[in-house]
Scaffold this motif. Structure first.
Motif, PDB file in Angstrom:
ATOM      1  N   LYS A  21     -12.091  -0.260  36.704  1.00  0.00           N
ATOM      2  CA  LYS A  21     -12.888  -0.090  35.486  1.00  0.00           C
ATOM      3  C   LYS A  21     -12.155   0.829  34.516  1.00  0.00           C
ATOM      4  CE  LYS A  21     -17.418   1.434  33.783  1.00  0.00           C
ATOM      5  NZ  LYS A  21     -18.735   2.004  34.171  1.00  0.00           N
ATOM      6  N   ASP A  23     -12.881   2.809  31.690  1.00  0.00           N
ATOM      7  CA  ASP A  23     -14.109   3.347  31.116  1.00  0.00           C
ATOM      8  C   ASP A  23     -13.835   3.940  29.745  1.00  0.00           C
ATOM      9  OD1 ASP A  23     -16.749   3.937  30.950  1.00  0.00           O
ATOM     10  OD2 ASP A  23     -16.739   5.586  32.388  1.00  0.00           O
ATOM     11  N   ASP A 112     -16.523  -0.802  28.039  1.00  0.00           N
ATOM     12  CA  ASP A 112     -15.515  -0.670  29.084  1.00  0.00           C
ATOM     13  C   ASP A 112     -14.865  -2.023  29.331  1.00  0.00           C
ATOM     14  OD1 ASP A 112     -17.106  -2.134  31.169  1.00  0.00           O
ATOM     15  OD2 ASP A 112     -18.406  -0.383  30.998  1.00  0.00           O
ATOM     16  N   LYS A 114     -13.426  -4.272  32.610  1.00  0.00           N
ATOM     17  CA  LYS A 114     -13.374  -4.346  34.064  1.00  0.00           C
ATOM     18  C   LYS A 114     -12.363  -5.399  34.504  1.00  0.00           C
ATOM     19  CE  LYS A 114     -18.168  -2.838  34.650  1.00  0.00           C
ATOM     20  NZ  LYS A 114     -18.617  -2.793  33.247  1.00  0.00           N
ATOM     21  N   SER A 117     -13.960  -7.817  38.431  1.00  0.00           N
ATOM     22  CA  SER A 117     -15.412  -7.766  38.602  1.00  0.00           C
ATOM     23  C   SER A 117     -16.083  -8.221  37.319  1.00  0.00           C
ATOM     24  CB  SER A 117     -15.857  -6.335  38.939  1.00  0.00           C
ATOM     25  OG  SER A 117     -17.271  -6.210  38.931  1.00  0.00           O
ATOM     26  N   LYS A 119     -19.450  -7.767  34.530  1.00  0.00           N
ATOM     27  CA  LYS A 119     -19.848  -6.632  33.708  1.00  0.00           C
ATOM     28  C   LYS A 119     -20.774  -5.637  34.394  1.00  0.00           C
ATOM     29  CE  LYS A 119     -23.825  -9.032  31.644  1.00  0.00           C
ATOM     30  NZ  LYS A 119     -24.856  -8.111  32.186  1.00  0.00           N
ATOM     31  N   LEU A 123     -20.016  -2.845  40.035  1.00  0.00           N
ATOM     32  CA  LEU A 123     -18.687  -3.362  40.370  1.00  0.00           C
ATOM     33  C   LEU A 123     -18.672  -4.054  41.741  1.00  0.00           C
ATOM     34  CD1 LEU A 123     -16.484  -0.366  39.157  1.00  0.00           C
ATOM     35  CD2 LEU A 123     -16.938  -2.493  37.944  1.00  0.00           C
ATOM     36  N   THR A 127     -16.901 -10.405  42.383  1.00  0.00           N
ATOM     37  CA  THR A 127     -15.618  -9.709  42.449  1.00  0.00           C
ATOM     38  C   THR A 127     -14.500 -10.645  42.910  1.00  0.00           C
ATOM     39  OG1 THR A 127     -16.257  -8.917  44.645  1.00  0.00           O
ATOM     40  CG2 THR A 127     -16.581  -7.411  42.801  1.00  0.00           C
TER      41      THR A 127
END
Length: 222
Positions: A21, A23, A112, A114, A117, A119, A123, A127
């Motif tokens: 992620k 972020d 963010d 990812k 994964s 949204k 997480l 996946t």
């Protein structure tokens, strides 16, 4: 091209709770004018498997790509799909490395970004199961020639190359994020334009590899 850089310990995505992620609100990369490039190795077709998702925890962003359950078809929010240097709609689950690009996409990283994964903030949903490497995020539509430059040079190729318009002094104004699979803790952003490092979730395994190993090339990426 970039030569062999030594040994690396990339993380493996287990298809359960391993993901990365970023972020950071990187921003609006454009309507039908953004691109994502990455290398993927996949051997399972079980479940929806997201390669990337820019929609964010609260669904405030735009853009995603995933491989559908029981299939090899690339489903994406917008843009043209390329696999191994040519327009294509699917990526084989054959356990080999494949270069996947979505070009001319609409991407807004409002919250963010990812990798591996969907949204959802946990997480753990949809996946990816396999390996992902060399993820680059652009606020431009990558041309076929640029896509083929990345593909033909293999995983060892550093996209911060003057062939793609990158200046070693000032950085490429179009390269908004660049993450190499550099372990099971943090994926460092190498773009030179932001400090959008990716945090690894889960407890992923790692493997020891000579950098440069890729489909059709030797360990020096030739």
């Amino acid at each position: 091209q970039t030569s062999l850089q030594g040994m690396s310990k990339p993380m493996l995505f287990d298809g359960s709770n391993d993901a990365v992620k970023v972020d950071d609100a990187i921003g609006d990369l454009g309507t039908t004018s953004a691109s994502v490039s990455m290398w993927v190795k996949k051997s399972s077709t079980s479940g929806n498997q997201y390669l990337w998702d820019a929609r964010g925890d609260s669904n405030g962003g735009t853009g995603y790509t995933y491989i559908g359950d029981g299939a090899t078809t690339l489903d994406n929010s917008a843009g043209t799909r390329y696999v191994d240097g040519a327009a294509a709609t699917s990526v084989s689950a054959d356990g080999k490395w494949h270069h996947v690009v979505i070009s001319g996409a609409t991407i807004n990283v409002a919250e963010d970004f990812k990798i591996g994964s969907n949204k959802d903030s946990g997480l753990t949903t949809d996946t990816f199961n396999g390996e992902i490497n060399e993820v680059s995020l652009w606020d431009k539509t990558l041309s076929l020639a640029e896509i083929q430059t990345i593909f033909n040079n293999g995983i060892a190729y550093d996209v911060r190359d003057t062939d793609l318009g990158y200046s070693t002094t000032y950085g490429s104004s179009n390269l908004k994020g660049y993450w190499r699979n550099d372990g099971a803790s943090t994926w460092t952003d190498l773009s030179g334009n932001t400090s959008s490092d990716g945090d690894v979730s889960g407890s992923p395994d790692t493997i020891l590899l000579p950098e440069g190993t890729t489909l059709g090339l030797d360990t020096l990426a030739f």
